[in-house]
Scaffold this motif. Structure first.
Motif, mmCIF file in Angstrom:
data_model
loop_
_atom_site.group_PDB
_atom_site.id
_atom_site.type_symbol
_atom_site.label_atom_id
_atom_site.label_comp_id
_atom_site.label_asym_id
_atom_site.label_seq_id
_atom_site.Cartn_x
_atom_site.Cartn_y
_atom_site.Cartn_z
ATOM 1 N N THR A 1 -18.017 20.619 -7.223
ATOM 2 C CA THR A 1 -17.301 20.167 -8.407
ATOM 3 C C THR A 1 -17.543 18.678 -8.614
ATOM 4 O O THR A 1 -18.084 17.982 -7.742
ATOM 5 C CB THR A 1 -15.786 20.397 -8.260
ATOM 6 O OG1 THR A 1 -15.263 19.481 -7.279
ATOM 7 C CG2 THR A 1 -15.465 21.821 -7.844
ATOM 8 N N VAL A 2 -17.111 18.185 -9.756
ATOM 9 C CA VAL A 2 -17.219 16.752 -10.050
ATOM 10 C C VAL A 2 -16.543 15.926 -8.962
ATOM 11 O O VAL A 2 -17.085 14.905 -8.497
ATOM 12 C CB VAL A 2 -16.577 16.461 -11.427
ATOM 13 C CG1 VAL A 2 -16.433 14.959 -11.646
ATOM 14 C CG2 VAL A 2 -17.406 17.075 -12.541
ATOM 15 N N PHE A 3 -15.363 16.349 -8.532
ATOM 16 C CA PHE A 3 -14.607 15.558 -7.558
ATOM 17 C C PHE A 3 -15.196 15.687 -6.154
ATOM 18 O O PHE A 3 -15.116 14.743 -5.360
ATOM 19 C CB PHE A 3 -13.139 15.980 -7.563
ATOM 20 C CG PHE A 3 -12.467 15.813 -8.898
ATOM 21 C CD1 PHE A 3 -12.861 14.814 -9.776
ATOM 22 C CD2 PHE A 3 -11.435 16.657 -9.279
ATOM 23 C CE1 PHE A 3 -12.250 14.654 -11.014
ATOM 24 C CE2 PHE A 3 -10.807 16.513 -10.513
ATOM 25 C CZ PHE A 3 -11.220 15.508 -11.382
ATOM 26 N N GLN A 4 -15.790 16.818 -5.830
ATOM 27 C CA GLN A 4 -16.496 16.929 -4.558
ATOM 28 C C GLN A 4 -17.686 15.979 -4.518
ATOM 29 O O GLN A 4 -17.966 15.353 -3.490
ATOM 30 C CB GLN A 4 -16.960 18.369 -4.339
ATOM 31 C CG GLN A 4 -15.838 19.335 -3.987
ATOM 32 C CD GLN A 4 -16.300 20.774 -3.947
ATOM 33 O OE1 GLN A 4 -17.220 21.164 -4.668
ATOM 34 N NE2 GLN A 4 -15.675 21.589 -3.116
ATOM 35 N N ARG A 5 -18.376 15.862 -5.638
ATOM 36 C CA ARG A 5 -19.504 14.920 -5.700
ATOM 37 C C ARG A 5 -19.018 13.479 -5.543
ATOM 38 O O ARG A 5 -19.683 12.654 -4.904
ATOM 39 C CB ARG A 5 -20.269 15.105 -7.011
ATOM 40 C CG ARG A 5 -21.059 16.408 -7.067
ATOM 41 C CD ARG A 5 -22.024 16.420 -8.257
ATOM 42 N NE ARG A 5 -22.877 17.607 -8.179
ATOM 43 C CZ ARG A 5 -22.667 18.733 -8.845
ATOM 44 N NH1 ARG A 5 -21.615 18.833 -9.649
ATOM 45 N NH2 ARG A 5 -23.477 19.760 -8.711
ATOM 46 N N ASP A 6 -17.887 13.163 -6.155
ATOM 47 C CA ASP A 6 -17.311 11.824 -5.975
ATOM 48 C C ASP A 6 -17.091 11.533 -4.497
ATOM 49 O O ASP A 6 -17.487 10.469 -3.997
ATOM 50 C CB ASP A 6 -15.970 11.715 -6.706
ATOM 51 C CG ASP A 6 -16.100 11.629 -8.212
ATOM 52 O OD1 ASP A 6 -17.180 11.252 -8.702
ATOM 53 O OD2 ASP A 6 -15.109 11.944 -8.907
ATOM 54 N N ARG A 7 -16.429 12.468 -3.823
ATOM 55 C CA ARG A 7 -16.150 12.272 -2.393
ATOM 56 C C ARG A 7 -17.438 12.090 -1.605
ATOM 57 O O ARG A 7 -17.550 11.185 -0.765
ATOM 58 C CB ARG A 7 -15.385 13.487 -1.862
ATOM 59 C CG ARG A 7 -15.095 13.440 -0.351
ATOM 60 C CD ARG A 7 -14.836 14.832 0.191
ATOM 61 N NE ARG A 7 -15.972 15.717 -0.048
ATOM 62 C CZ ARG A 7 -15.860 17.036 -0.193
ATOM 63 N NH1 ARG A 7 -14.684 17.624 -0.122
ATOM 64 N NH2 ARG A 7 -16.957 17.766 -0.399
ATOM 65 N N LEU B 1 -19.115 7.273 -10.357
ATOM 66 C CA LEU B 1 -18.006 8.172 -10.056
ATOM 67 C C LEU B 1 -17.366 8.662 -11.347
ATOM 68 O O LEU B 1 -17.524 8.066 -12.413
ATOM 69 C CB LEU B 1 -16.964 7.464 -9.193
ATOM 70 C CG LEU B 1 -17.449 6.919 -7.843
ATOM 71 C CD1 LEU B 1 -16.304 6.228 -7.115
ATOM 72 C CD2 LEU B 1 -18.056 8.015 -6.976
ATOM 73 N N SER B 2 -16.600 9.715 -11.238
ATOM 74 C CA SER B 2 -15.910 10.261 -12.410
ATOM 75 C C SER B 2 -14.839 9.299 -12.906
ATOM 76 O O SER B 2 -14.356 8.425 -12.176
ATOM 77 C CB SER B 2 -15.263 11.602 -12.067
ATOM 78 O OG SER B 2 -14.153 11.418 -11.197
ATOM 79 N N TRP B 3 -14.446 9.507 -14.162
ATOM 80 C CA TRP B 3 -13.364 8.693 -14.745
ATOM 81 C C TRP B 3 -12.112 8.809 -13.902
ATOM 82 O O TRP B 3 -11.426 7.808 -13.655
ATOM 83 C CB TRP B 3 -13.087 9.159 -16.172
ATOM 84 C CG TRP B 3 -12.062 8.327 -16.887
ATOM 85 C CD1 TRP B 3 -12.292 7.224 -17.663
ATOM 86 C CD2 TRP B 3 -10.627 8.528 -16.898
ATOM 87 N NE1 TRP B 3 -11.103 6.715 -18.148
ATOM 88 C CE2 TRP B 3 -10.073 7.497 -17.695
ATOM 89 C CE3 TRP B 3 -9.787 9.460 -16.313
ATOM 90 C CZ2 TRP B 3 -8.691 7.384 -17.921
ATOM 91 C CZ3 TRP B 3 -8.417 9.349 -16.520
ATOM 92 C CH2 TRP B 3 -7.878 8.318 -17.322
ATOM 93 N N GLU B 4 -11.809 10.003 -13.432
ATOM 94 C CA GLU B 4 -10.578 10.221 -12.668
ATOM 95 C C GLU B 4 -10.603 9.471 -11.332
ATOM 96 O O GLU B 4 -9.572 8.944 -10.890
ATOM 97 C CB GLU B 4 -10.366 11.721 -12.436
ATOM 98 C CG GLU B 4 -10.001 12.510 -13.675
ATOM 99 C CD GLU B 4 -11.190 12.795 -14.600
ATOM 100 O OE1 GLU B 4 -10.958 13.240 -15.735
ATOM 101 O OE2 GLU B 4 -12.365 12.574 -14.179
ATOM 102 N N ALA B 5 -11.773 9.405 -10.707
ATOM 103 C CA ALA B 5 -11.879 8.660 -9.454
ATOM 104 C C ALA B 5 -11.717 7.166 -9.697
ATOM 105 O O ALA B 5 -10.993 6.474 -8.968
ATOM 106 C CB ALA B 5 -13.218 8.946 -8.777
ATOM 107 N N LEU B 6 -12.370 6.648 -10.732
ATOM 108 C CA LEU B 6 -12.260 5.218 -11.035
ATOM 109 C C LEU B 6 -10.851 4.866 -11.462
ATOM 110 O O LEU B 6 -10.305 3.822 -11.063
ATOM 111 C CB LEU B 6 -13.261 4.844 -12.131
ATOM 112 C CG LEU B 6 -14.743 5.004 -11.761
ATOM 113 C CD1 LEU B 6 -15.620 4.721 -12.976
ATOM 114 C CD2 LEU B 6 -15.123 4.101 -10.597
ATOM 115 N N GLU B 7 -10.235 5.715 -12.269
ATOM 116 C CA GLU B 7 -8.849 5.480 -12.681
ATOM 117 C C GLU B 7 -7.939 5.407 -11.460
ATOM 118 O O GLU B 7 -7.085 4.524 -11.341
ATOM 119 C CB GLU B 7 -8.381 6.611 -13.606
ATOM 120 C CG GLU B 7 -6.925 6.482 -14.025
ATOM 121 C CD GLU B 7 -6.189 7.814 -14.089
ATOM 122 O OE1 GLU B 7 -5.180 7.883 -14.812
ATOM 123 O OE2 GLU B 7 -6.593 8.777 -13.401
ATOM 124 N N GLY B 8 -8.119 6.357 -10.532
ATOM 125 C CA GLY B 8 -7.278 6.379 -9.346
ATOM 126 C C GLY B 8 -7.453 5.159 -8.474
ATOM 127 O O GLY B 8 -6.482 4.622 -7.925
#
Length: 388
Positions: free
Chosen positions: A31-37, A149-156
């Protein structure tokens, strides 16, 4: 396994990445968030955390925590809470792993020193520098700068400690490049990662402080929260020597804090009728956190730790030398940019404040031991106090 909650961040509904990625260039069924990690774990910035200060500068003992081991412990606590709450575990873990990437060498002493010497260029803030590292500096990909990174990762990463109304220059630049809605609250995943950070360092710093001989068990027992957990441990293991029970005390404290967060967070979600991820951002309050009682206990514990450990004379002695290293390096590179490594020197801006910020980027990325090595090379001899 707890089912995905309706207010969890959904990787299928991600707001995307700053830079477009061509279909087919991503690898594996993630997923997008797995790739971020995974991008964070494989980054140079993450690897350098193994030689950056958590509490003790360049510790001699192999058993003391550094930024890397602390980040792994935060990720473990955060992922446990994320699973219990039904929010996205991968995004939570990514944020926990990356939250300290922006820290310079020597922990808070290094940050204070950089903030002082960079005052004319806008100062320094480790949270803003985390965004700078993952969006600009750490660039392993051929088509764009940063980890994308995804928007959600950068936002967090930008606002895991709450909304930001007056961003420091590095965070403001990140927001201008890829707007992160800084004045709203972050996702529950980011909030969980933030409270996991508090839980981890509140308790694991006790473990390290006792191991270093800077904290005394009797002094710890003056803290009611600690004393209550200690009484529970002694009742459970009456036939075990007290010296063997301190790790169990730390585990009991972590468990008590985690359970408190879960109960409190669920109650706040219900109270504010949170039904979607957008509801979390618009709630106007932090949802994931301690109860009022636990918050008071935690603040008392923090005050004790500052007085007895973080501001211990041996720690302050090390901090003084760390400040000298960071400030000396900054002055040396500003006075003679030819001292910078070739790649960094070639990219040095011609004018301020970009010039000072670029030098600050270089120093902030250093590990403790590399900073000491560079200081000896470009400034002169320095002896750091003995490790613990």
């Amino acid at each position: 396994m707890t089912p995905r909650a309706p207010y969890a961040s959904d990787p299928l509904l991600s707001r995307g990445r700053q830079h477009f990625e061509v279909l087919g260039e991503t690898r594996g069924p993630r997923t997008v968030f797995q790739r971020d990690r995974d991008r964070i774990i494989h980054s140079i910035s993450f690897r350098r955390l193994r030689h950056k200060t958590q509490v003790f500068v360049a510790p001699d003992g192999d058993h003391f925590r550094v930024r890397l081991t602390h980040s792994l412990e935060v990720a473990q606590i955060a992922r446990t809470m994320a699973r219990a709450l039904g929010v996205d575990e991968d995004l939570t873990e990514a944020l926990a792993l990356a939250h300290d990437i922006g820290h310079p060498p020597f922990g808070h002493a290094g940050e204070d020193a950089l903030r002082t010497v960079m005052a004319a260029a806008g100062g320094f803030d480790h949270n803003g520098n985390t965004l700078r590292a993952v969006m600009t500096i750490d660039s392993p990909y051929p088509r764009y700068a940063g980890l994308n990174l995804s928007w959600e990762a950068l936002e967090g990463l930008a606002k895991h400690n709450g909304p930001v109304t007056r961003p420091q220059w590095a965070l403001a630049e990140a927001d201008a490049a890829f707007p992160l809605e800084l004045t709203a609250h972050a996702s529950l995943e980011a909030q969980v990662a933030a409270i996991a950070d508090d839980i981890a360092y509140d308790n694991h710093d006790i473990d390290d402080g006792l191991r270093a001989g800077l904290l005394a068990r009797d002094a710890l027992m003056t803290i009611p929260f600690v004393a209550r957990r200690w009484d529970e441990v002694r009742r459970r293991y009456p036939d075990v020597a007290e010296g063997r029970l301190m790790p169990e005390l730390v585990r009991q404290q972590i468990g008590a804090m985690v359970n408190d967060v879960l109960v409190t967070t669920r109650a706040r979600i219900a109270e504010h009728r949170i039904a979607t991820a957008d509801d979390v951002r618009c709630a106007g309050v932090t949802l994931a956190g301690f109860s009022d009682t636990m918050q008071q206990d935690e603040r008392m514990l923090k005050r004790f730790m500052y007085a007895e450990l973080y501001h211990h004379p041996k720690q302050m002695e090390v901090a003084e030398q760390a400040t000298r290293v960071v400030a000396g390096l900054f002055t040396a590179y500003c006075d003679n940019p030819a001292l910078l490594p070739e790649g960094w020197g070639a990219r040095l801006p011609a004018t301020e404040p970009g010039r000072s910020r670029h030098i600050g980027d270089f120093i902030a990325g250093m590990t403790d031991r590399f900073a000491i090595k560079c200081y000896r090379a470009v400034v002169g001899p320095i002896e750091m106090p003995d490790g613990f």
